[in-house]
Design a protein around this motif. Structure first.
Motif, PDB file in Angstrom:
ATOM      1  N   LEU A 124      34.306 -15.064  26.271  1.00 32.20           N
ATOM      2  CA  LEU A 124      33.228 -16.051  26.241  1.00 32.20           C
ATOM      3  C   LEU A 124      33.663 -17.212  25.359  1.00 32.20           C
ATOM      4  O   LEU A 124      34.010 -17.020  24.196  1.00 32.20           O
ATOM      5  N   THR A 125      33.666 -18.423  25.937  1.00 32.19           N
ATOM      6  CA  THR A 125      34.002 -19.621  25.166  1.00 32.19           C
ATOM      7  C   THR A 125      32.995 -20.717  25.491  1.00 32.19           C
ATOM      8  O   THR A 125      32.401 -20.718  26.566  1.00 32.19           O
ATOM      9  N   ARG A 126      32.824 -21.630  24.564  1.00 26.13           N
ATOM     10  CA  ARG A 126      31.912 -22.751  24.806  1.00 26.13           C
ATOM     11  C   ARG A 126      32.432 -23.658  25.918  1.00 26.13           C
ATOM     12  O   ARG A 126      31.684 -24.160  26.730  1.00 26.13           O
ATOM     13  N   LYS A 127      33.740 -23.840  25.953  1.00 26.79           N
ATOM     14  CA  LYS A 127      34.330 -24.764  26.910  1.00 26.79           C
ATOM     15  C   LYS A 127      34.323 -24.218  28.334  1.00 26.79           C
ATOM     16  O   LYS A 127      33.993 -24.938  29.281  1.00 26.79           O
ATOM     17  N   HIS A 128      34.693 -22.948  28.505  1.00 26.48           N
ATOM     18  CA  HIS A 128      34.845 -22.384  29.849  1.00 26.48           C
ATOM     19  C   HIS A 128      33.765 -21.371  30.227  1.00 26.48           C
ATOM     20  O   HIS A 128      33.760 -20.879  31.355  1.00 26.48           O
ATOM     21  N   GLY A 129      32.889 -21.034  29.306  1.00 24.45           N
ATOM     22  CA  GLY A 129      31.866 -20.028  29.591  1.00 24.45           C
ATOM     23  C   GLY A 129      32.485 -18.645  29.653  1.00 24.45           C
ATOM     24  O   GLY A 129      33.418 -18.334  28.920  1.00 24.45           O
ATOM     25  N   ALA A 130      31.991 -17.815  30.565  1.00 26.93           N
ATOM     26  CA  ALA A 130      32.490 -16.452  30.711  1.00 26.93           C
ATOM     27  C   ALA A 130      33.588 -16.411  31.767  1.00 26.93           C
ATOM     28  O   ALA A 130      33.406 -16.918  32.871  1.00 26.93           O
TER      29      ALA A 130
END
Length: 102
Positions: free
Chosen positions: A40-46
């Protein structure tokens, strides 16, 4: 099965599509993250982090699993199960788990 790197729907979008609470999807994604199956990342989501069938377990998984297994074994012994009964139950559960993945 999705390939490693595949983007997953947003938690809000998936909740709306499935007609379930956003928090339920959020918890599910967090469990998948804890198991090392998604990132999970802010830039790419899940995104899919690894294939659960072929990828190695995440770091620390085996040690954590052993700790939980020891606890369950101690509970079984405390409730009067002997080693043979415990082994039979484990074999049964493993067989059922294999059946459900095929």
């Amino acid at each position: 099965m999705a390939d490693v790197g595949t983007s997953l729907p947003s938690t809000r979008g998936l909740a709306a599509d499935c007609g379930i609470n956003f928090h339920t999807v959020n918890k599910a994604y967090d469990l998948l993250r804890q198991e090392g199956l998604i990132q999970l990342t802010r830039k790419h989501g899940a995104v899919v982090a690894r294939d659960h069938d072929t990828g190695p377990p995440p770091p620390g998984f085996v040690d954590d699993w052993k700790t939980r297994a020891r606890t369950l074994l101690a509970e079984a012994v405390a409730q009067g199960l002997d080693a043979d009964a415990i082994q039979e139950l484990c074999a049964e559960l493993l067989a059922r788990g294999r059946e459900s993945t095929t």
